[in-house]
Design an enzyme around this catalytic site. Sequence first.
Site, short mmCIF file in Angstrom:
data_model
loop_
_atom_site.label_atom_id
_atom_site.label_comp_id
_atom_site.label_asym_id
_atom_site.label_seq_id
_atom_site.Cartn_x
_atom_site.Cartn_y
_atom_site.Cartn_z
N LYS A 1 52.13 33.50 12.40
CA LYS A 1 51.86 32.16 12.88
C LYS A 1 50.92 32.23 14.09
O LYS A 1 50.85 33.29 14.70
CB LYS A 1 53.15 31.45 13.24
CG LYS A 1 53.95 32.15 14.35
CD LYS A 1 55.09 31.29 14.75
CE LYS A 1 54.80 30.62 16.05
NZ LYS A 1 55.08 31.48 17.20
N HIS B 1 60.30 28.58 13.50
CA HIS B 1 61.61 29.22 13.70
C HIS B 1 62.78 28.24 13.55
O HIS B 1 63.73 28.50 12.83
CB HIS B 1 61.69 29.87 15.08
CG HIS B 1 60.58 30.83 15.37
ND1 HIS B 1 60.02 31.64 14.41
CD2 HIS B 1 59.92 31.11 16.52
CE1 HIS B 1 59.08 32.38 14.96
NE2 HIS B 1 58.98 32.07 16.24
N HIS C 1 59.50 35.76 12.25
CA HIS C 1 60.38 36.88 12.59
C HIS C 1 61.83 36.44 12.79
O HIS C 1 62.73 37.26 12.73
CB HIS C 1 59.84 37.67 13.78
CG HIS C 1 60.02 37.02 15.11
ND1 HIS C 1 59.21 36.01 15.56
CD2 HIS C 1 60.93 37.22 16.10
CE1 HIS C 1 59.61 35.64 16.77
NE2 HIS C 1 60.66 36.35 17.12
#
Length: 497
Positions: free
Chosen positions: A150, A242, A180
Site C-alpha cells: 500500500k 488494515h 501486513h
Amino acid sequence: MTAKTVPVETFDLVIFGGTGDLALRKLLPGLFRRYADGQIPEDSRVVGVARDTLSDAEYRARVSEALAAVIGNEPVLQAKLAPFLARLGYHALDATKDEGWQGFADELLAHGDRIRVFYLSTSPGLFVDICNRLRAHGLNGGKSRVVIEKPIGKDSASAAVINDAVGSAFSESQIFRIDHYLGKETVQNLMALRFANILFEPLWNSNYVDHVQITVAETVGLEKRAGYYDTSGALRDMVQNHLLQLLCMVSMESPAAMRADAVRDEKLKVLRSLRPITAEDAAALTVRGQYRAGASNGGAVPGYVDELAALEAGRTDSRTETFVALKAEVDNWRWAGVPFYLRTGKRLAERVSEIVIAFKPVPHSIFEQTAGPVMANKLVLRLQPDEGVKLWLMIKDPGPGGLRLQHVPLDMSFAEAFGVHQPEAYERLLMDVVRGNPTLFMRRDEVEAAWKWIDPILAAWETMRDSPRPYTAGSWGPGAAVALIERDGRTWHEDAA
Ligand code: BG6
C-alpha cells in the site's frame, strides 16, 4: 512449542526499494529469521534494487547493521548472519530508465526456472514502470510473483489505474497485495477461534453481539514520512486497509474452506455490505483528529504541524488527520443493527491494537442487588503488544462472604502459553508469497470495494472543509471520539486487568 516450519522451494526475491525503510526494518529481518529457522533453502537469493550505486559488499554491510537489533546476543542467530549475508546481492537500477535492466534480467534468468518474487517496496508511482520493464524482459513468467505494498491508490479511481497497470504484466494469481495486518498471529488466530471451535460461532451474530470495537493505537508520530503521510492521513493509511481487513475477518461468513478465493469471496461480501456513510451522516458517524504537542513514550513531543515543519521547511498548516474514529454497519442478516466502532491514531496514549467483541448482557439477573452488576461478556483479541485472547466472564468473588460477582478475564497470553518468538507478520507473508498462497493477501476486487466505501467519506470531509479536531499527544484522541460511542450508551474498552 511452535508450529514446525516446512522449508519452501528455492527462490530469488528481488526487493525494489532495497535500501528503504521497509526493506531494512521489516523485510530483510523477516527473511533473516526464516533463514535462521531453516525455512529458506541455501541456494535461494535476495537481491536489493535501488538507484544508489552500491557494491554487494556495501549492501551487505547495510543489511548487517539493520539486522543487529534482531540478532542481539543470541549465538544461534549470530552464527547465521554470515551465511545469510552471502545470499544477498545488490543491483543499481532506475525504474524509469532502460539502462541496466538487460543485465539485471540476464543475471536472474541465468539462474534457471526458479520462483522469482518481485517485491515493490517503492512509491506506487513506480509500479507501472517496474511492471512494464519486468514484462519487457521476460521476468513475468509463470513462476514469477509480484508483491505490491500500500498505498494502492488514494481513491478507487487511482487504485484501478494501479491494478490495471500491474494486471497488464502479471495475472491476478501472480499478484500479492500485501496488508501486513493479515499476517499478524492474532488475526490468523481469529480464524482459528471462530472456525475451529464450536463455542463462538453460534453467538457470533446480532442476537448475541451488542457491538464490535477495533482499535489500532500507535504512540509514534510522523516518523520522517511527511511526503507520504501528509497526502494520505489516517483514513487512507490505516482504515482503508488494515482496519477494514480486520473488520472483514471478524464479520465474514464461514468460508467453505481455508482456500484463498473462498476466504476472499467472504471478505468481499462484507465490504460490499458496509452501509455507505453519506455526506449527511459523515459529521455524526466519523471523527477526525490531529495531534498537538504533548507527551509520548515518556518525553515531550511536538504537534503534527510542527513535526511537519521540521521536515518540510515553510509548512505552517495541514488538514491531514492523524486520528479517525467511526461507526460502521454491516448491512446483512447476521449483523443487522450491530455497530462496529473503529478507531486509529498516531501519538495516542499507548501502542495497542485490539478487537473487542462485546456480547449482550444476560436477559435477566437472578442475583440480589448486593451481588453487584452483571456485566456483559467480552472477547478481546489483542494483536499487539502481548498478543493474546481474553474472554471476560462473570464469576463469584471467591471466599466465604456473601455472593458477590466479579468481571474477570480468562486470559491467554500467546507468549506465556507458547514461549518463543512470535513471528512478525512479514515472516509469514513472505513465505506465503514464495509458496504461492494468496489467502492472506487482498484480491483486486477487495481493494476496490474498500475504496468505494472510503471515497464518500473523503468526499464528505472535503465538502465539510472543517479542520481535524485537535488532541493532545499522549491522549486517547479527541473528546468527540469518546462522544461518538457514548452517545450510543457504550464506552471504549479499557483493559482493567
Ligand atoms: C503501516 C502504516 O501500514 O502500518 C503506518 O503506513 C503504521 O503508518 C503501520 O505505523 C503500523 O503497523 P504496525 O504493524 O506497527 O501496527
